[in-house]
Design an enzyme around this catalytic site. Structure first.
Site, PDB file in Angstrom:
ATOM      1  N   HIS A  54     -15.082   0.221  -3.694  1.00 15.95           N
ATOM      2  CA  HIS A  54     -14.407  -0.889  -4.387  1.00 15.95           C
ATOM      3  C   HIS A  54     -14.107  -2.038  -3.432  1.00 15.95           C
ATOM      4  O   HIS A  54     -13.891  -1.815  -2.241  1.00 15.95           O
ATOM      5  CB  HIS A  54     -13.112  -0.377  -5.029  1.00 15.95           C
TER       6      HIS A  54
ATOM      7  N   HIS B 136      -6.219  -2.019  -1.418  1.00 16.21           N
ATOM      8  CA  HIS B 136      -5.905  -2.811  -2.625  1.00 16.21           C
ATOM      9  C   HIS B 136      -4.469  -3.352  -2.632  1.00 16.21           C
ATOM     10  O   HIS B 136      -4.096  -4.088  -3.537  1.00 16.21           O
ATOM     11  CB  HIS B 136      -6.087  -1.962  -3.893  1.00 16.21           C
TER      12      HIS B 136
ATOM     13  N   ASP C   6     -15.769   1.039   1.404  1.00 12.36           N
ATOM     14  CA  ASP C   6     -15.269   1.708   0.199  1.00 12.36           C
ATOM     15  C   ASP C   6     -16.086   1.214  -1.004  1.00 12.36           C
ATOM     16  O   ASP C   6     -16.581   0.081  -1.004  1.00 12.36           O
ATOM     17  CB  ASP C   6     -13.786   1.359   0.012  1.00 12.36           C
TER      18      ASP C   6
HETATM   19 ZN   LIG Z   1     -12.401   2.928  -3.644  1.00 17.16          ZN
END
Ligand SMILES: [Zn+2]
Length: 365
Positions: free
Chosen positions: A177, A137, A175
């Protein structure tokens, strides 16, 4: 090829003791905890896998600040350094820092570089960097979503700029996300494919939508496969079917897996229903593809995964697949009948749209 199909495991006790979140549970940030790595290392020791003669243990290298600058602005690097020097703090709501965060985040990049360079140099056939904090991220200019620096982006830019490695690279992000930071780095780059399967919030809306295909030269090389919450092992395999034709057509020289384990059913942050065998099957499939396209070169880089009971089994599941040894899931995963509710119909809708969007850019989709 290496003679014995060695597997590099990048490990360091610092990941199991430093950068401890300042808040108690159930705060979201409290789960990115040193106990994640402590639990993994204890488990690997307990099942005696670290003494396997095909496992090579590697301690992450020290990196200098100019390597960090390949992926991050000076401003961002110095901000992290300063806040760490002050004893830590909170950046927005989803990033915490402690006095040792800067050093540990830098060490995580060193670990990702070791995992990737070791595979390129034939030091080992595959590798797994058991590092934290996670990275996918993080953006060039800022930390985000528990991530300080972008470990995978930084390692790939190191290959490109310091090692003059210009062959194609495929990133497979599993993952829970969407790896918003990681996708951004290579959004216009036709030589880096980004393929992500992630849980998608269809009601709130988010990045990681199916029609984000990349831009300019990179169009068609950013592939987002958003899935509804609650997907099962079978659903996950069904999504992975799309990987074979894509990777075989793209022909990468290296596959990097953004290895998050937060689709695990008991994960406190992700909402999916996978069990550890799903990660064993995934590793087995990606290994077969890698053997047919890039001499088996795969580097797994740890991202999320926050259930400290299940996470060590998920890691074992991957390592056993790489060792080509049978993986037996733990007893507690054998009777989880509540996980059987397939999301196949919703996934089919997304898959149909995704294939039609990709069709102009791929011969076999
Ligand atoms: Zn994650």
């Amino acid at each position: 090829m290496t003679m014995k199909n060695l597997i590099g495991l990048i490990i360091d006790d610092d990941f199991a003791s430093k950068h401890t979140p300042p808040y108690p549970k159930p705060s979201f940030i409290s789960f990115e905890h040193p106990s994640r790595i402590e639990a993994i290392l204890n488990h690997l020791e307990r099942i005696n896998i670290l003494n396997n003669d095909r496992i090579v243990k590697v301690k992450p290298r020290e990196i200098s600040q100019d390597i960090l600058e390949l992926a991050h602005s000076k401003y961002h690097i110095e901000a992290i350094q300063k806040i760490s020097n002050m004893g830590g703090g909170l950046l927005e709501e989803e990033v915490f820092l402690t006095e040792d965060t800067y050093d540990l985040a830098k060490k995580a990049i060193g670990g990702a570089i070791d995992a990737i360079e070791g595979v390129i140099n034939n030091q080992f056939s595959q590798s797994f960097a058991l590092i934290r904090p996670p990275g996918h991220h993080a953006f060039r200019e800022k930390a985000s979503g528990l991530c300080i620096f972008n470990n995978i982006a930084n390692a790939i830019l190191y290959l490109r700029k310091q090692l003059n490695f210009h062959q194609k690279i495929a990133i497979v992000d599993i993952d829970d996300h969407f790896g918003d930071g990681l996708a951004r780095y290579f959004y216009d780059d036709p030589t880096v494919l980004y393929f992500s399967i992630h849980e998608f919030d269809f009601t709130e809306g988010d990045l990681g939508m199916v029609d984000e295909l990349g831009i300019d030269e990179g169009i068609g090389k950013n592939i987002n496969f958003p899935v509804p919450e609650g997907i099962t092992n079978e659903d996950f395999y069904y999504c992975l079917d799309l990987l074979d034709p894509i990777l075989k057509e793209f022909q990468p020289a290296l596959i990097v897996v953004a290895a998050g384990f937060d689709m695990y059913y008991a994960d406190p942050i992700g909402n999916c229903s996978l069990t550890s065998i799903a990660y064993n099957q995934f590793a087995d499939r990606i290994l077969k593809i890698a053997e047919s396209v890039c001499e088996g070169r795969i580097a797994f880089i740890l991202e999320g995964g926050y259930d400290v009971i299940g996470l060590p089994y998920c890691i074992e599941a991957v390592v056993k697949a790489l060792l080509r040894e049978k993986y037996d899931p733990p007893e507690f995963e054998t009777n989880l009948s509540f996980l059987k509710d397939s999301k196949r119909r919703e996934i089919d809708k997304v898959k149909t749209i995704l294939k039609s969007l990709l069709n102009p850019y791929w011969d076999n989709i």
